[in-house]
Structure formats: C-alpha cells, structure tokens
Design a protein around this motif. Structure first.
Motif, PDB file in Angstrom:
ATOM      1  N   LEU A 292      10.241  -3.241  -1.804  1.00 43.00           N
ATOM      2  CA  LEU A 292       9.392  -3.024  -3.427  1.00 43.00           C
ATOM      3  C   LEU A 292      10.016  -1.909  -4.095  1.00 43.00           C
ATOM      4  O   LEU A 292      10.268  -2.109  -5.463  1.00 43.00           O
ATOM      5  CB  LEU A 292       7.955  -2.805  -2.935  1.00 43.00           C
TER       6      LEU A 292
ATOM      7  N   LYS B   1      11.557  -2.950  -7.535  1.00 37.17           N
ATOM      8  CA  LYS B   1      10.454  -2.592  -8.734  1.00 37.17           C
ATOM      9  C   LYS B   1      10.384  -1.354  -9.359  1.00 37.17           C
ATOM     10  O   LYS B   1      10.111  -0.868 -10.219  1.00 37.17           O
ATOM     11  CB  LYS B   1       9.017  -2.966  -8.421  1.00 37.17           C
TER      12      LYS B   1
ATOM     13  N   THR C 240       5.505   0.393  -8.234  1.00 32.39           N
ATOM     14  CA  THR C 240       5.355  -0.072  -6.939  1.00 32.39           C
ATOM     15  C   THR C 240       3.770   0.567  -6.457  1.00 32.39           C
ATOM     16  O   THR C 240       3.569   1.846  -6.356  1.00 32.39           O
ATOM     17  CB  THR C 240       6.102   0.022  -5.790  1.00 32.39           C
TER      18      THR C 240
END
Length: 196
Positions: free
Chosen positions: A22, A26, A31
């Motif tokens: 993640l 992102k 996150t």
C-alpha cells in the motif's frame, strides 16, 4: 484461547507485507491504518497492538527490509581484502537484490530519503545494519584507496549512488543483466568514492 508465537509473527508480518504494497502503490499519507489492517486480514485493534502508529509500521518496515538487504549482501560472499574488488562484489549483490525484489526496492526509492522515516531509524539502518559498509569505507580510507572525507558523508554518497543505479535499472529492466551497464554503474560509484 491464546495466540501462538507463530500466529502473532504471521499477523505482524501480514501487516508489514500489506503496508509495503500500500505504501508503494498509494503513498504513505494516502494509506490508512484501516486499509492496512483490511489488506492484512486482521482487526484494526490487532494492528495497533503490534504497531501503535502508522509511523511505527513505516519504521519497522524500513528496518526489516534494510536488514534483509544487508543479509543478502553478505551471504555467500568472500571478501578478499582488495577494497575495490570487495566493493564491486557488494555493489553487484546489492543490484541483484534490487532486481529480484522489485516491490522492496521501489519502497527504498520512494522512502529512503523521506521524512516519513525517523532520522534515528535511518541512522540505525545506515550505521548498524550496514556496518560492514562503514567498515569497508574506513579500511579504504586507512589504505588511501577511498577519499579521506567524513565517513557519514561518504556513506550517504554510497546510498545516493545506489539509489540512482537502481532507479536506472528499474526504468530500464532489460539492462539489469547487461554486463556493460552493470559494470558502468559500479565505475560511476567508485569514481565518486576513490582517492584521487
């Protein structure tokens, strides 16, 4: 029913693995801890039991990946005492690791210089986990092979040169096994480090 040590370790590792994916996909700020817990298949309370804050996850992830990287560099390698040859062997193993671990090396590219990692954690990774690199630099300085600059500055230079090389091989994966480019990446690094 209490958790066994292995199930605790498995949950903690699942959290770190999910956070890695993640954070790379992102970004750290986008996150949430809830999204990490969901991806890891654990309750949010379980995540906070292991990691009180998102920064704790980031710091642990950074240290664990840096330790894996360091372990890989020194495993099955014979250092011969020739500083340049030993540096080249370690450099090539570091490049091999980056090519074999694309998600982890993307994490390094994104976060190695990031303020999201505590300065004390970054220093621990550079001076303790990568202590063998510090030792090689000190030996090189003593033998007049490596430039006599402050060791911490030389270590940061090593790190920056490595990040530049893996960025190049990430952007040009077809050249990751090209001997000419691999050799050139080390020569550029060595040129910046060696005594004039």
């Amino acid at each position: 029913m209490s958790s066994t040590p292995s199930s605790i370790t498995d949950k903690k590792q699942a959290i770190l693995d999910s956070a890695l994916s993640l954070f790379v996909e992102k970004g750290f700020n986008a996150t949430s801890t809830a999204s990490i817990a969901k991806a890891a298949g654990v309750a949010t309370g379980t995540l906070f039991h292991h990691f009180p804050t998102k920064n704790d996850i980031m710091n642990q992830l950074f240290l664990s990946i840096k330790q894996e990287f360091a372990n890989n560099m020194v495993s099955n390698i014979e250092l011969c005492g020739d500083i340049e040859k030993d540096a080249n062997n370690l450099w090539q193993k570091a490049i091999d690791w980056a090519i074999a671990q694309p998600l982890k090396q993307l994490f390094f590219l994104q976060y190695s210089m990031s303020a999201d990692i505590d300065a004390a954690v970054r220093k621990q990774a550079m001076t303790s986990i990568l202590g063998f690199v510090v030792d090689l630099i000190e030996q090189g300085k003593q033998h007049g092979v490596i430039a006599d600059f402050p060791s911490e500055l030389l270590l940061e230079n090593c790190h920056g040169q490595y990040l530049a090389a893996i960025r190049f091989f990430t952007d040009n994966p077809q050249l990751g096994s090209d001997e000419q480019h691999r050799s050139a990446s080390f020569k550029l690094f060595w040129h910046a480090m060696k005594a004039q």
